[in-house]
Design a protein around this motif. Structure first.
Motif, mmCIF file in Angstrom:
data_model
loop_
_atom_site.group_PDB
_atom_site.id
_atom_site.type_symbol
_atom_site.label_atom_id
_atom_site.label_comp_id
_atom_site.label_asym_id
_atom_site.label_seq_id
_atom_site.Cartn_x
_atom_site.Cartn_y
_atom_site.Cartn_z
ATOM 1 N N PRO B 384 33.376 -82.434 -15.245
ATOM 2 C CA PRO B 384 33.608 -83.814 -15.692
ATOM 3 C C PRO B 384 34.386 -84.636 -14.663
ATOM 4 N N ALA B 385 35.297 -83.983 -13.935
ATOM 5 C CA ALA B 385 36.071 -84.715 -12.922
ATOM 6 C C ALA B 385 35.153 -85.222 -11.815
ATOM 7 N N ALA B 386 34.175 -84.389 -11.457
ATOM 8 C CA ALA B 386 33.225 -84.803 -10.410
ATOM 9 C C ALA B 386 32.398 -85.984 -10.912
ATOM 10 N N LYS B 387 32.077 -85.946 -12.205
ATOM 11 C CA LYS B 387 31.310 -87.049 -12.783
ATOM 12 C C LYS B 387 32.147 -88.343 -12.752
ATOM 13 N N ALA B 388 33.428 -88.185 -13.072
ATOM 14 C CA ALA B 388 34.329 -89.345 -13.052
ATOM 15 C C ALA B 388 34.478 -89.857 -11.622
ATOM 16 N N TYR B 389 34.549 -88.922 -10.684
ATOM 17 C CA TYR B 389 34.722 -89.255 -9.271
ATOM 18 C C TYR B 389 33.567 -90.139 -8.777
ATOM 19 N N GLY B 390 32.381 -89.786 -9.252
ATOM 20 C CA GLY B 390 31.197 -90.493 -8.758
ATOM 21 C C GLY B 390 30.807 -91.710 -9.600
ATOM 22 N N ALA B 391 31.587 -91.998 -10.645
ATOM 23 C CA ALA B 391 31.212 -93.084 -11.563
ATOM 24 C C ALA B 391 31.226 -94.438 -10.866
ATOM 25 N N ASP B 392 30.244 -95.267 -11.195
ATOM 26 C CA ASP B 392 30.142 -96.602 -10.619
ATOM 27 C C ASP B 392 31.064 -97.548 -11.388
ATOM 28 N N VAL B 393 31.996 -98.165 -10.672
ATOM 29 C CA VAL B 393 33.009 -98.981 -11.336
ATOM 30 C C VAL B 393 32.403 -100.261 -11.904
ATOM 31 N N ALA B 394 31.712 -101.014 -11.039
ATOM 32 C CA ALA B 394 31.187 -102.320 -11.452
ATOM 33 C C ALA B 394 30.272 -102.173 -12.665
ATOM 34 N N GLU B 395 29.420 -101.151 -12.616
ATOM 35 C CA GLU B 395 28.450 -100.937 -13.692
ATOM 36 C C GLU B 395 29.149 -100.592 -15.006
ATOM 37 N N ASN B 396 30.180 -99.756 -14.924
ATOM 38 C CA ASN B 396 30.830 -99.272 -16.139
ATOM 39 C C ASN B 396 31.880 -100.229 -16.707
ATOM 40 N N LEU B 397 32.183 -101.288 -15.963
ATOM 41 C CA LEU B 397 33.126 -102.273 -16.500
ATOM 42 C C LEU B 397 32.453 -103.150 -17.542
ATOM 43 N N ILE B 398 31.134 -103.173 -17.469
ATOM 44 C CA ILE B 398 30.384 -103.986 -18.432
ATOM 45 C C ILE B 398 30.328 -103.227 -19.753
ATOM 46 N N PRO B 399 30.637 -103.879 -20.887
ATOM 47 C CA PRO B 399 30.609 -103.182 -22.173
ATOM 48 C C PRO B 399 29.236 -102.585 -22.450
ATOM 49 N N ASN B 400 29.263 -101.374 -23.040
ATOM 50 C CA ASN B 400 28.036 -100.643 -23.412
ATOM 51 C C ASN B 400 27.114 -100.397 -22.224
ATOM 52 N N ALA B 401 27.732 -100.272 -21.024
ATOM 53 C CA ALA B 401 26.905 -99.990 -19.849
ATOM 54 C C ALA B 401 26.337 -98.592 -19.949
#
Lengths: 244, 401
Positions: B384-401
């Motif tokens: 899960p940490a690797a998944k968090a590491y690679g998460a796209d910030v801009a995309e996930n800031l949008i609600p229900n992305a």
């Protein structure tokens, strides 16, 4: 060196001192669903001075959020320069951009983006956790400033939308930023709360000597600003539907 | 706000899954420690228990059965020796320092009655410790129907000095097999934490002549416990009785014979240990599952962290520390599980064998098992940490992305 030369150098120094944000030939493209590349941002030039408050108007999909994300260093530009207080936000590693963002930028979102598992105070404290200064008293003071002294230990779900946006404002200023970016900050508020919130954002930024770059398509919001620019005048890129 | 405070708040935010996952870690860690401690202490305590004797003489047969029957008071006797054979052993003064005959075959409410001479009470079952009766009592008189009751039996059956009881025939309690004789408790033995605590001791003549026992074998003994003059005599007697003779079995040295049993069941121990380790891995998997399943909810939180200036390695560290935190909390709670399991296990083992396990005795497993769980927890956090590491910030800031 004569007096006029001293004056010229002094003037240059003053300009450099006052210039907070400088953008040159900034470009950002995305791959569209049909596989072609779509240029969303193409800003030849844009600048802001310290303490200045500018509103950018633009329709949905014009690249407003993308531009703010580029300035904040959340997105990496394909080309061009972004300088924030003389330090480059483009062409640098992601960790350098993260650091600059933590030190210099405050961000207010349309959907507030408060952490639901954190109290108001903890949300504000988090805003100063990744920068240089961590000061609980300042966090309490900021929340007091936005009228939430009695709500320090409340969770976001226990607050109204207007109150949540106030927490977001306090959090955006927690790291003593030089620039506050506000992305449709009143988009989720009713007109009364929107006007109050906008006034609070502007006033708080002024008091904390932070520049404010706000994007909105709401005329009522834009009318509050002396300096309103149309994004289509600044951005020669095509924007992107769904970019925001 | 420090990294640890952020981790703490995240654990608090996902309190229910934190508690459930920690509980599974606690079970795994407690089980791991219990299996190891029971295994280690049982092996050590069983092989150390010799009741102060070097060897046992008995009828021709299994040495292990002989030791079980005469030292641990388990299983049936492999057969009898005659009184003459006992005297032959006892009179071998050059090699045998002490010889104590015992006779078994009766019980009282499931606890064995063992006929023995008073010489048992002269033997040191551990250095400096002899079998003694508690104050107010005394060792039975050889010509009386008196009994010294082991401390565990007295505690379990509520027996005290002066109590009377009927012995029952056989090693398994059967109400129909009651002997006519009535014995009186003359003393309660002081606790020894040996199998002797689970026995009722009576004069050997009393057991040999109990009503209903065969008259022809009334002078036989079940075994002779011996203390030798020296180790070399043990080797000589082993050669003499086990290889050259065909009349008696000489079980010597006792510890080595018991150890043979543990060597035989070593594969079982290994399987048990393997299962315990496997359970630990499964529990670590539950950490991975619990964090991974909440990744959809966390994506936005992670993006907010990043938008506030947190670096990729910071969110990676938060998730690793969170997984380690759950494992740490679980490992600490594992000590409670361990004490519950050990209390039950040691009570059961004591009641069945008289061997006492000490849950509080410091063991290395109490250090390495929690550390092992922490390492597994940290490892489980990597995905899960690797998944968090690679998460796209801009995309996930949008609600229900």
């Amino acid at each position: 060196m004569d007096v006029s030369s001293y004056l010229k150098i002094g003037h240059l120094k003053l300009i450099i001192f006052l210039l907070l944000l400088g953008i040159n030939n900034l470009k950002k493209s995305f791959l569209s669903s049909d596989g072609s590349t779509q240029e969303v941002i193409n800003v030849p030039s844009f600048s802001m001075e310290s303490g200045q408050q500018i509103a950018l108007s633009g329709i949905s999909g014009s690249g407003k959020t993308t531009l703010l994300n580029l300035i904040a260093g959340i997105l990496q530009a394909d080309e061009g320069q972004i300088k924030l207080s003389g330090r480059s936000m483009s062409g640098t590693s992601e960790s350098v951009r993260d650091r600059l963002r933590a030190q210099m930028v405050g961000y207010i979102f349309q959907t507030f983006n408060l952490l639901q598992g954190y109290t108001c105070l903890e949300n504000v404290l988090l805003g100063m956790s990744f920068g240089d200064s961590f000061d609980k008293n300042r966090a309490v003071e900021l929340l007091g400033h936005v009228g939430l002294t009695q709500r320090l230990d409340y969770y976001p779900r226990q607050l109204s939308s207007g109150q949540q946006q106030r927490v977001a404002v306090a959090r955006a200023l927690a790291n003593s930023p030089k620039l506050v970016l506000a992305d449709e900050p009143t988009g989720n508020l009713d007109p009364e709360n929107a006007a109050e919130s906008l006034s609070l954002i502007r006033q708080t930024c002024k008091e904390h000597r932070a520049a404010l770059l706000l994007v909105s398509h709401d005329k009522a919001v834009l009318d509050q600003f002396e300096d309103v620019r149309d994004l289509s005048d600044i951005n020669q890129g095509g924007g992107k539907v769904g970019a925001e | 706000m420090s990294l640890l405070q952020i981790v703490f708040r995240s654990l608090r935010q996902h309190l229910l899954s934190t508690l459930i996952t920690s509980f599974s870690i606690a079970l795994a860690c407690g089980l791991l420690m219990s299996v190891w401690v029971v295994k280690e202490q049982a092996r050590r305590n069983f092989t150390e228990v010799d009741s102060g004797f070097d060897g046992v003489f008995g009828a021709k047969g299994s040495k292990l059965q002989l030791v079980h029957n005469s030292i641990f008071h388990l299983e049936a006797s492999p057969g009898n020796l005659t009184w003459e054979q006992y005297e032959l052993i006892a009179n071998d003064k050059r090699r045998v320092k002490t010889a104590v005959p015992i006779a078994v075959g009766d019980n009282y409410r499931g606890y064995r009655i063992v006929g023995v001479t008073k010489s048992l009470f002269e033997v040191e079952y551990q250095v400096g410790k002899k079998f003694e009766v508690q104050s107010g009592g005394y060792v039975f008189r050889s010509d009386k129907k008196q009994a010294v009751v082991g401390s565990f039996v007295a505690e379990r059956l509520g027996m005290s000095i002066g109590d009377k009881f009927h012995p029952y025939h056989g090693l398994v309690f059967d109400e129909k097999e009651k002997h006519a004789e009535i014995y009186v408790v003359s003393g309660i033995m002081k606790p020894t934490n040996t199998p002797a605590d689970r026995v009722i001791w009576i004069p050997i003549k009393g057991l040999q002549n109990m009503s209903g026992h065969s008259v022809e074998t009334s002078s036989d003994v079940s075994a002779v416990l011996v203390k030798l003059q020296g180790n070399t005599h043990g080797m000589m007697m082993n050669q003499e009785y086990n290889f050259q003779g065909d009349v008696m079995t000489f079980a010597w040295p006792i510890a080595k014979i018991v150890a043979q049993l543990f060597n035989k069941i070593a594969p079982v121990e290994m399987v048990l240990s393997g299962v315990a380790v496997l359970v630990a891995f499964v529990a670590a998997g539950s950490i991975l599952a619990s964090i991974y399943n909440t990744m959809n909810q966390r994506r936005r939180d992670i993006a907010i962290f990043r938008a506030l200036g947190a670096r990729r390695r910071t969110v990676f560290s938060v998730l690793i520390l969170e997984a380690t935190g759950i494992a740490t909390f679980g490992a600490l709670a594992g000590f409670i599980v361990y004490f519950v399991i050990m209390s039950t296990a040691s009570w059961y083992i004591r009641s069945e064998t008289g061997i006492v396990l000490d849950p509080f005795e410091p063991q290395w497993v109490m250090v390495w098992a929690p550390l092992f769980m922490q390492c597994l927890g940290a490892l489980a956090g990597v995905v899960p940490a690797a998944k968090a590491y690679g998460a796209d910030v801009a995309e996930n800031l949008i609600p229900n992305a």
